[in-house]
Write a protein that holds these residues in place. Structure first.
Motif, PDB file in Angstrom:
ATOM      1  N   VAL A  46      -8.303   2.545  -2.340  1.00  0.00           N
ATOM      2  CA  VAL A  46      -7.789   3.309  -3.479  1.00  0.00           C
ATOM      3  C   VAL A  46      -7.274   2.345  -4.540  1.00  0.00           C
ATOM      4  O   VAL A  46      -7.605   2.471  -5.725  1.00  0.00           O
ATOM      5  CB  VAL A  46      -6.680   4.294  -3.046  1.00  0.00           C
ATOM      6  CG1 VAL A  46      -6.005   4.921  -4.261  1.00  0.00           C
ATOM      7  CG2 VAL A  46      -7.236   5.368  -2.126  1.00  0.00           C
ATOM      8  N   ALA A  47      -6.471   1.376  -4.112  1.00  0.00           N
ATOM      9  CA  ALA A  47      -5.926   0.392  -5.057  1.00  0.00           C
ATOM     10  C   ALA A  47      -7.048  -0.368  -5.752  1.00  0.00           C
ATOM     11  O   ALA A  47      -7.018  -0.557  -6.978  1.00  0.00           O
ATOM     12  CB  ALA A  47      -4.997  -0.575  -4.315  1.00  0.00           C
ATOM     13  N   GLU A  48      -8.039  -0.787  -4.987  1.00  0.00           N
ATOM     14  CA  GLU A  48      -9.166  -1.530  -5.552  1.00  0.00           C
ATOM     15  C   GLU A  48      -9.948  -0.670  -6.541  1.00  0.00           C
ATOM     16  O   GLU A  48     -10.283  -1.114  -7.635  1.00  0.00           O
ATOM     17  CB  GLU A  48     -10.086  -1.990  -4.422  1.00  0.00           C
ATOM     18  CG  GLU A  48     -11.281  -2.796  -4.886  1.00  0.00           C
ATOM     19  CD  GLU A  48     -12.169  -3.200  -3.726  1.00  0.00           C
ATOM     20  OE1 GLU A  48     -13.392  -3.119  -3.885  1.00  0.00           O
ATOM     21  OE2 GLU A  48     -11.635  -3.581  -2.657  1.00  0.00           O
TER      22      GLU A  48
ATOM     23  N   LEU B  20      -1.502  -2.489  -4.506  1.00  0.00           N
ATOM     24  CA  LEU B  20      -1.435  -1.631  -3.331  1.00  0.00           C
ATOM     25  C   LEU B  20      -0.174  -0.770  -3.335  1.00  0.00           C
ATOM     26  O   LEU B  20      -0.231   0.431  -3.069  1.00  0.00           O
ATOM     27  CB  LEU B  20      -1.501  -2.472  -2.052  1.00  0.00           C
ATOM     28  CG  LEU B  20      -1.396  -1.721  -0.726  1.00  0.00           C
ATOM     29  CD1 LEU B  20      -2.532  -0.711  -0.582  1.00  0.00           C
ATOM     30  CD2 LEU B  20      -1.397  -2.702   0.438  1.00  0.00           C
ATOM     31  N   GLY B  21       0.967  -1.366  -3.643  1.00  0.00           N
ATOM     32  CA  GLY B  21       2.225  -0.617  -3.668  1.00  0.00           C
ATOM     33  C   GLY B  21       2.206   0.510  -4.689  1.00  0.00           C
ATOM     34  O   GLY B  21       2.736   1.598  -4.443  1.00  0.00           O
TER      35      GLY B  21
ATOM     36  N   ARG C  54       1.835   6.283  -5.967  1.00  0.00           N
ATOM     37  CA  ARG C  54       1.176   7.401  -6.662  1.00  0.00           C
ATOM     38  C   ARG C  54       0.749   8.479  -5.673  1.00  0.00           C
ATOM     39  O   ARG C  54       0.900   9.675  -5.943  1.00  0.00           O
ATOM     40  CB  ARG C  54      -0.038   6.905  -7.441  1.00  0.00           C
ATOM     41  CG  ARG C  54       0.329   6.149  -8.688  1.00  0.00           C
ATOM     42  CD  ARG C  54      -0.906   5.740  -9.458  1.00  0.00           C
ATOM     43  NE  ARG C  54      -0.551   4.913 -10.607  1.00  0.00           N
ATOM     44  CZ  ARG C  54      -1.434   4.389 -11.440  1.00  0.00           C
ATOM     45  NH1 ARG C  54      -2.738   4.597 -11.259  1.00  0.00           N
ATOM     46  NH2 ARG C  54      -1.035   3.660 -12.453  1.00  0.00           N
ATOM     47  N   ILE C  55       0.230   8.063  -4.533  1.00  0.00           N
ATOM     48  CA  ILE C  55      -0.214   9.025  -3.524  1.00  0.00           C
ATOM     49  C   ILE C  55       0.985   9.804  -2.984  1.00  0.00           C
ATOM     50  O   ILE C  55       0.936  11.027  -2.844  1.00  0.00           O
ATOM     51  CB  ILE C  55      -1.003   8.319  -2.408  1.00  0.00           C
ATOM     52  CG1 ILE C  55      -2.330   7.781  -2.980  1.00  0.00           C
ATOM     53  CG2 ILE C  55      -1.237   9.242  -1.215  1.00  0.00           C
ATOM     54  CD1 ILE C  55      -3.011   6.737  -2.117  1.00  0.00           C
TER      55      ILE C  55
END
Length: 187
Positions: free
Chosen positions: A153-155, A161-162, A167-168
């Motif tokens: 998701v971050a990529e 990543l944080g 956000r999730i």
């Protein structure tokens, strides 16, 4: 969607303009797209409409697929967007129906499944989230609907990543509150 390497190769070839590869790609992904549209839309006819819209969007936009992420990830996003667009269209058409033409009808709980009603409530909540906080909605779709892991998701979003995890988490709280309101309970 987990697609095999042959499908990923077809997507790369189609993105480069290979029309035969595009035809084969669409044929291969259609059952999987339909399955995912059915997760979003409880009625088969609506899911079929979203599936066709997704396949058309893939055909029109395959040149935009750059291959930085897997095709399956890109396809998830296109599928989710098309399913939500179909749902919004259905809601808009229903709202445009004049109350004089059709009597106001309430769903008969004996005929509407709890699952179908829950899916519609979830789509309403997702639509509200997308309108209020589109960055949260995008992260949530990738994680919970497309089933990507947090790193993916971050990529995909090009964020740390944080930030993706945050956000999730925020999106889930928003959806939980919206669903709590829909069912008259606390969030």
């Amino acid at each position: 969607m987990v697609l095999d390497e042959t499908t990923e190769e077809l997507a790369r070839a189609a993105a480069q303009g290979d029309h035969r590869a595009l035809g084969e790609l669409l044929r291969r992904v259609e059952p999987e797209v339909m399955r995912h549209c059915s997760r979003f839309l409880p009625f088969r006819q609506d899911a079929e409409e979203a599936c066709q819209d997704t396949l058309l969007a893939v055909a029109r936009n395959i040149a935009r697929f750059e291959g930085r992420a897997r095709f399956s990830t890109w396809l998830h996003i296109v599928t989710a967007n098309c399913a939500r667009t179909t749902y919004r269209g259905l809601k808009r058409r229903a709202a445009e129906q004049s109350s004089e033409e059709l009597p106001q009808m309430r769903a008969d709980p004996r005929r509407v499944s709890v699952i179908a009603g829950s899916r519609l409530d979830l789509l309403d909540a997702m639509e509200a989230l997308e309108a209020d906080k589109p960055d949260l909605a995008q992260a949530l779709v990738l994680r919970d609907f497309c089933q990507l892991d947090y790193n993916e998701v971050a990529e995909q979003l090009g964020i740390p990543l944080g930030t993706a995890k945050s956000r999730i988490h925020q999106a889930r709280k928003y959806i939980q509150a919206a669903l709590g309101d829909a069912y008259g309970g606390p969030a």
